[in-house]
Write an enzyme that holds these catalytic residues in place. Sequence first.
Site, PDB file in Angstrom:
ATOM      1  N   HIS A   1      -9.386   0.605   5.398  1.00 30.95           N
ATOM      2  CA  HIS A   1      -8.096   0.877   6.033  1.00 30.95           C
ATOM      3  C   HIS A   1      -8.296   1.821   7.210  1.00 30.95           C
ATOM      4  CE1 HIS A   1      -3.963   2.228   6.634  1.00 30.95           C
ATOM      5  NE2 HIS A   1      -3.598   1.146   5.978  1.00 30.95           N
TER       6      HIS A   1
ATOM      7  N   SER B   1       3.610  -2.052  10.241  1.00 33.10           N
ATOM      8  CA  SER B   1       5.074  -1.940  10.330  1.00 33.10           C
ATOM      9  C   SER B   1       5.779  -3.252   9.965  1.00 33.10           C
ATOM     10  CB  SER B   1       5.493  -1.475  11.728  1.00 33.10           C
ATOM     11  OG  SER B   1       4.998  -0.178  11.995  1.00 33.10           O
TER      12      SER B   1
ATOM     13  N   GLU C   1      -6.792   4.333   8.212  1.00 33.14           N
ATOM     14  CA  GLU C   1      -6.695   5.764   7.890  1.00 33.14           C
ATOM     15  C   GLU C   1      -8.002   6.282   7.291  1.00 33.14           C
ATOM     16  OE1 GLU C   1      -1.957   5.091   7.259  1.00 33.14           O
ATOM     17  OE2 GLU C   1      -3.219   5.441   5.493  1.00 33.14           O
TER      18      GLU C   1
ATOM     19  N   GLU D   1      -4.893  -5.275  10.697  1.00 30.57           N
ATOM     20  CA  GLU D   1      -3.910  -4.210  10.898  1.00 30.57           C
ATOM     21  C   GLU D   1      -4.179  -3.514  12.232  1.00 30.57           C
ATOM     22  OE1 GLU D   1      -2.208  -2.586   6.907  1.00 30.57           O
ATOM     23  OE2 GLU D   1      -4.195  -1.769   7.206  1.00 30.57           O
TER      24      GLU D   1
ATOM     25  N   GLY E   1       2.636   2.389  10.796  1.00 30.40           N
ATOM     26  CA  GLY E   1       3.486   3.554  10.626  1.00 30.40           C
ATOM     27  C   GLY E   1       4.169   4.022  11.890  1.00 30.40           C
TER      28      GLY E   1
ATOM     29  N   LYS F   1      -0.029   4.249  -0.251  1.00 29.08           N
ATOM     30  CA  LYS F   1      -0.709   5.395   0.362  1.00 29.08           C
ATOM     31  C   LYS F   1      -0.537   6.622  -0.552  1.00 29.08           C
ATOM     32  CE  LYS F   1      -0.183   3.215   4.810  1.00 29.08           C
ATOM     33  NZ  LYS F   1      -0.019   3.356   6.269  1.00 29.08           N
TER      34      LYS F   1
ATOM     35  N   ASN G   1       0.858  -1.186   0.000  1.00 23.08           N
ATOM     36  CA  ASN G   1       0.000   0.000   0.000  1.00 23.08           C
ATOM     37  C   ASN G   1       0.893   1.234   0.000  1.00 23.08           C
ATOM     38  OD1 ASN G   1      -1.958   1.942   0.319  1.00 23.08           O
ATOM     39  ND2 ASN G   1      -2.456   1.402   2.441  1.00 23.08           N
TER      40      ASN G   1
END
Length: 271
Positions: free
Chosen positions: A114, A233, A116, A187, A193, A12, A10
Amino acid sequence: MPRQFFVGGNFKMNPGSVEQKKHIVDLLNQVDLDPETGTHPTTKKRFRRTQGPSTIEVVIAPPALYLIPLKSLLRKEIQLAAQNCHFERLGAFTGEISPIQLVDAEIPYVILGHSERRTLFHETSELVAKKTKAALDASLRVILCVGETLAEREAGRTTEVVNEQLQAVVDVLKGTVYWNSIVIAYEPVWAIGTGKVATAVQAQDAHAEIRRFLETKVSESVAGTTRIIYGGSVNAANAKELSTQPDIDGFLVGGASLKPEFVDIINVKRQ
Protein backbone atom coordinates in the site's frame (compact mmCIF):
# COMPACT_ATOMS: atom_id res chain seq x y z
CA MET A 1 -14.65 -17.46 -17.61
CA PRO A 2 -15.51 -13.97 -16.28
CA ARG A 3 -13.29 -12.58 -13.55
CA GLN A 4 -15.02 -12.54 -10.15
CA PHE A 5 -15.69 -8.96 -8.99
CA PHE A 6 -13.79 -8.02 -5.82
CA VAL A 7 -14.59 -5.37 -3.20
CA GLY A 8 -12.10 -4.80 -0.40
CA GLY A 9 -12.46 -2.46 2.55
CA ASN A 10 -9.22 -1.17 4.05
CA PHE A 11 -10.06 0.24 7.47
CA LYS A 12 -6.46 1.43 7.96
CA MET A 13 -5.93 2.55 11.61
CA ASN A 14 -9.68 2.83 12.21
CA PRO A 15 -12.04 2.69 14.05
CA GLY A 16 -10.94 4.08 17.40
CA SER A 17 -12.88 1.81 19.72
CA VAL A 18 -14.33 -1.67 20.10
CA GLU A 19 -17.80 -0.14 20.16
CA GLN A 20 -17.28 1.59 16.81
CA LYS A 21 -15.91 -1.65 15.36
CA LYS A 22 -19.02 -3.48 16.56
CA HIS A 23 -21.26 -0.86 14.94
CA ILE A 24 -19.56 -1.32 11.55
CA VAL A 25 -19.76 -5.12 11.76
CA ASP A 26 -23.39 -5.04 12.89
CA LEU A 27 -24.22 -2.97 9.82
CA LEU A 28 -22.44 -5.39 7.47
CA ASN A 29 -24.11 -8.36 9.13
CA GLN A 30 -27.61 -6.92 8.85
CA VAL A 31 -27.70 -5.36 5.38
CA ASP A 32 -29.00 -6.96 2.21
CA LEU A 33 -25.89 -8.00 0.29
CA ASP A 34 -25.78 -9.23 -3.26
CA PRO A 35 -26.76 -12.93 -2.98
CA GLU A 36 -23.89 -13.76 -5.36
CA THR A 37 -21.34 -12.77 -2.68
CA GLY A 38 -18.90 -15.54 -1.69
CA THR A 39 -15.33 -16.81 -1.81
CA HIS A 40 -13.17 -17.12 -4.89
CA PRO A 41 -13.28 -20.58 -6.54
CA THR A 42 -9.53 -21.10 -6.01
CA THR A 43 -9.68 -20.34 -2.26
CA LYS A 44 -8.14 -23.13 -0.22
CA LYS A 45 -10.57 -25.29 1.76
CA ARG A 46 -9.34 -24.14 5.19
CA PHE A 47 -10.25 -20.53 4.30
CA ARG A 48 -13.52 -21.25 2.50
CA ARG A 49 -16.54 -19.76 4.32
CA THR A 50 -19.12 -20.25 1.56
CA GLN A 51 -19.80 -23.02 -0.93
CA GLY A 52 -20.88 -22.88 -4.55
CA PRO A 53 -20.28 -20.33 -7.30
CA SER A 54 -20.27 -16.60 -6.63
CA THR A 55 -19.77 -13.50 -8.77
CA ILE A 56 -18.46 -11.13 -6.11
CA GLU A 57 -15.89 -11.49 -3.34
CA VAL A 58 -15.89 -9.13 -0.34
CA VAL A 59 -12.94 -8.74 2.02
CA ILE A 60 -12.41 -6.26 4.87
CA ALA A 61 -9.06 -5.37 6.45
CA PRO A 62 -9.48 -4.08 10.00
CA PRO A 63 -6.55 -3.28 12.31
CA ALA A 64 -4.71 -6.46 13.37
CA LEU A 65 -6.13 -6.16 16.90
CA TYR A 66 -9.60 -6.94 15.56
CA LEU A 67 -8.85 -9.74 13.09
CA ILE A 68 -9.40 -12.77 15.33
CA PRO A 69 -12.46 -11.41 17.20
CA LEU A 70 -14.11 -10.54 13.89
CA LYS A 71 -13.73 -14.09 12.58
CA SER A 72 -16.55 -15.29 14.80
CA LEU A 73 -18.68 -12.13 14.48
CA LEU A 74 -18.65 -11.48 10.74
CA ARG A 75 -21.17 -13.02 8.36
CA LYS A 76 -19.75 -15.87 6.34
CA GLU A 77 -19.98 -14.07 2.97
CA ILE A 78 -17.34 -11.53 4.04
CA GLN A 79 -13.68 -12.50 4.48
CA LEU A 80 -10.83 -10.89 6.38
CA ALA A 81 -7.46 -9.49 5.39
CA ALA A 82 -4.47 -8.32 7.37
CA GLN A 83 -3.05 -4.92 6.42
CA ASN A 84 0.55 -6.07 6.41
CA CYS A 85 2.87 -8.95 7.23
CA HIS A 86 6.59 -9.65 7.57
CA PHE A 87 8.65 -11.73 5.14
CA GLU A 88 10.07 -13.97 7.87
CA ARG A 89 8.10 -16.87 9.27
CA LEU A 90 9.12 -16.30 12.91
CA GLY A 91 11.77 -14.43 14.87
CA ALA A 92 12.81 -11.33 16.77
CA PHE A 93 10.79 -8.76 14.82
CA THR A 94 8.96 -6.70 17.43
CA GLY A 95 5.60 -5.39 16.28
CA GLU A 96 5.39 -7.57 13.16
CA ILE A 97 2.96 -10.30 12.10
CA SER A 98 4.15 -13.48 10.43
CA PRO A 99 2.40 -14.90 7.37
CA ILE A 100 2.23 -18.32 9.00
CA GLN A 101 0.54 -16.77 12.06
CA LEU A 102 -2.13 -15.31 9.78
CA VAL A 103 -2.65 -18.67 8.08
CA ASP A 104 -2.88 -20.43 11.44
CA ALA A 105 -5.54 -17.90 12.48
CA GLU A 106 -7.37 -18.66 9.19
CA ILE A 107 -7.05 -15.12 7.87
CA PRO A 108 -7.01 -15.67 4.08
CA TYR A 109 -5.79 -12.33 2.72
CA VAL A 110 -3.10 -9.73 3.33
CA ILE A 111 -2.66 -6.27 1.80
CA LEU A 112 0.92 -5.58 0.71
CA GLY A 113 2.60 -2.60 -0.94
CA HIS A 114 0.00 0.00 0.00
CA SER A 115 1.25 3.50 -0.80
CA GLU A 116 1.16 4.43 2.89
CA ARG A 117 3.56 1.57 3.59
CA ARG A 118 5.77 2.61 0.68
CA THR A 119 5.86 6.32 1.55
CA LEU A 120 5.45 6.57 5.34
CA PHE A 121 7.39 3.40 6.20
CA HIS A 122 9.82 3.53 3.25
CA GLU A 123 9.02 0.06 1.92
CA THR A 124 10.76 -0.46 -1.41
CA SER A 125 9.33 -2.47 -4.29
CA GLU A 126 11.97 -5.13 -3.56
CA LEU A 127 10.78 -5.42 0.06
CA VAL A 128 7.14 -5.58 -1.05
CA ALA A 129 8.08 -8.35 -3.49
CA LYS A 130 9.89 -10.26 -0.74
CA LYS A 131 6.82 -10.01 1.51
CA THR A 132 4.58 -11.07 -1.36
CA LYS A 133 6.60 -14.21 -2.00
CA ALA A 134 6.63 -15.08 1.72
CA ALA A 135 2.87 -14.57 2.03
CA LEU A 136 2.14 -16.71 -1.03
CA ASP A 137 4.52 -19.43 0.15
CA ALA A 138 2.55 -19.53 3.40
CA SER A 139 -0.67 -19.95 1.30
CA LEU A 140 -2.05 -16.46 1.93
CA ARG A 141 -3.80 -14.59 -0.85
CA VAL A 142 -2.30 -11.17 -1.58
CA ILE A 143 -3.86 -7.82 -2.43
CA LEU A 144 -0.83 -6.24 -4.10
CA CYS A 145 -0.99 -2.44 -4.30
CA VAL A 146 0.73 -0.36 -6.98
CA GLY A 147 0.39 3.24 -8.10
CA GLU A 148 2.04 6.53 -8.99
CA THR A 149 2.34 9.91 -7.28
CA LEU A 150 0.89 13.10 -8.75
CA ALA A 151 4.36 14.24 -9.85
CA GLU A 152 4.95 10.92 -11.61
CA ARG A 153 1.58 11.12 -13.39
CA GLU A 154 2.17 14.71 -14.48
CA ALA A 155 5.57 13.66 -15.83
CA GLY A 156 3.88 10.95 -17.92
CA ARG A 157 5.54 8.14 -15.92
CA THR A 158 2.45 6.26 -14.66
CA THR A 159 3.05 3.12 -16.73
CA GLU A 160 6.80 3.16 -16.07
CA VAL A 161 6.36 3.46 -12.29
CA VAL A 162 3.65 0.82 -12.02
CA ASN A 163 5.56 -1.59 -14.25
CA GLU A 164 8.68 -1.18 -12.09
CA GLN A 165 6.65 -2.01 -8.98
CA LEU A 166 5.18 -5.09 -10.65
CA GLN A 167 8.50 -6.20 -12.14
CA ALA A 168 9.99 -6.56 -8.66
CA VAL A 169 7.25 -9.11 -7.89
CA VAL A 170 7.61 -10.90 -11.22
CA ASP A 171 11.34 -11.26 -10.56
CA VAL A 172 10.84 -13.11 -7.27
CA LEU A 173 7.86 -15.26 -8.29
CA LYS A 174 9.53 -16.60 -11.43
CA GLY A 175 6.55 -18.15 -13.19
CA THR A 176 2.77 -18.35 -13.24
CA VAL A 177 1.93 -20.67 -10.35
CA TYR A 178 1.34 -17.95 -7.72
CA TRP A 179 -0.74 -15.51 -9.73
CA ASN A 180 -4.18 -17.00 -9.10
CA SER A 181 -3.66 -15.95 -5.45
CA ILE A 182 -2.90 -12.30 -6.26
CA VAL A 183 -5.32 -9.41 -6.68
CA ILE A 184 -3.61 -6.28 -8.03
CA ALA A 185 -4.90 -3.00 -6.62
CA TYR A 186 -4.08 0.04 -8.75
CA GLU A 187 -4.16 3.01 -6.38
CA PRO A 188 -2.95 6.34 -7.76
CA VAL A 189 -1.31 7.90 -4.70
CA TRP A 190 -2.68 11.34 -5.54
CA ALA A 191 -6.24 10.01 -5.25
CA ILE A 192 -5.96 8.21 -1.91
CA GLY A 193 -7.81 10.03 0.85
CA THR A 194 -7.77 13.31 -1.10
CA GLY A 195 -11.30 13.27 -2.46
CA LYS A 196 -9.79 13.28 -5.95
CA VAL A 197 -10.48 10.28 -8.10
CA ALA A 198 -9.10 9.14 -11.42
CA THR A 199 -11.67 9.44 -14.17
CA ALA A 200 -13.10 6.19 -15.45
CA VAL A 201 -10.99 6.62 -18.58
CA GLN A 202 -7.77 7.26 -16.60
CA ALA A 203 -8.41 4.25 -14.38
CA GLN A 204 -9.28 1.99 -17.31
CA ASP A 205 -6.15 3.05 -19.20
CA ALA A 206 -3.94 2.24 -16.21
CA HIS A 207 -5.63 -1.13 -15.69
CA ALA A 208 -5.27 -2.01 -19.36
CA GLU A 209 -1.54 -1.20 -19.16
CA ILE A 210 -1.19 -3.49 -16.14
CA ARG A 211 -2.91 -6.28 -18.04
CA ARG A 212 -0.60 -5.74 -21.01
CA PHE A 213 2.38 -5.91 -18.65
CA LEU A 214 1.17 -9.24 -17.23
CA GLU A 215 0.66 -10.63 -20.72
CA THR A 216 4.19 -9.66 -21.73
CA LYS A 217 6.06 -10.51 -18.53
CA VAL A 218 4.08 -13.44 -17.11
CA SER A 219 1.58 -15.04 -19.50
CA GLU A 220 -1.53 -14.40 -21.55
CA SER A 221 -3.50 -16.66 -19.21
CA VAL A 222 -2.42 -14.76 -16.09
CA ALA A 223 -3.22 -11.46 -17.80
CA GLY A 224 -6.71 -12.69 -18.59
CA THR A 225 -7.56 -14.12 -15.18
CA THR A 226 -5.85 -11.77 -12.70
CA ARG A 227 -8.24 -9.36 -11.04
CA ILE A 228 -7.12 -5.73 -11.18
CA ILE A 229 -9.07 -3.49 -8.82
CA TYR A 230 -9.13 0.28 -8.39
CA GLY A 231 -8.52 2.23 -5.18
CA GLY A 232 -8.41 5.96 -4.61
CA SER A 233 -11.36 7.83 -3.06
CA VAL A 234 -13.87 5.24 -4.27
CA ASN A 235 -17.38 6.01 -3.04
CA ALA A 236 -20.99 5.18 -3.83
CA ALA A 237 -21.20 8.09 -6.29
CA ASN A 238 -18.33 7.06 -8.58
CA ALA A 239 -18.33 3.27 -8.16
CA LYS A 240 -20.98 2.60 -10.79
CA GLU A 241 -19.17 4.26 -13.69
CA LEU A 242 -15.82 2.80 -12.67
CA SER A 243 -17.32 -0.69 -12.41
CA THR A 244 -18.44 -0.66 -16.05
CA GLN A 245 -14.88 -0.44 -17.39
CA PRO A 246 -13.69 -3.71 -18.97
CA ASP A 247 -10.41 -3.98 -17.03
CA ILE A 248 -11.66 -2.77 -13.63
CA ASP A 249 -12.54 -5.87 -11.62
CA GLY A 250 -13.53 -4.21 -8.37
CA PHE A 251 -12.34 -1.81 -5.71
CA LEU A 252 -10.12 -1.37 -2.68
CA VAL A 253 -12.10 1.11 -0.62
CA GLY A 254 -10.59 3.29 2.11
CA GLY A 255 -12.61 5.82 4.10
CA ALA A 256 -15.94 4.84 2.56
CA SER A 257 -15.55 1.28 3.90
CA LEU A 258 -16.23 2.68 7.37
CA LYS A 259 -19.55 4.20 6.27
CA PRO A 260 -22.97 2.80 5.29
CA GLU A 261 -22.23 3.62 1.63
CA PHE A 262 -19.78 0.69 1.60
CA VAL A 263 -22.82 -1.54 1.13
CA ASP A 264 -23.79 0.38 -2.02
CA ILE A 265 -20.27 -0.16 -3.37
CA ILE A 266 -20.45 -3.89 -2.61
CA ASN A 267 -23.78 -4.10 -4.41
CA VAL A 268 -22.75 -1.96 -7.37
CA LYS A 269 -22.97 -4.90 -9.84
CA ARG A 270 -26.15 -6.30 -8.40
CA GLN A 271 -28.82 -7.00 -11.03
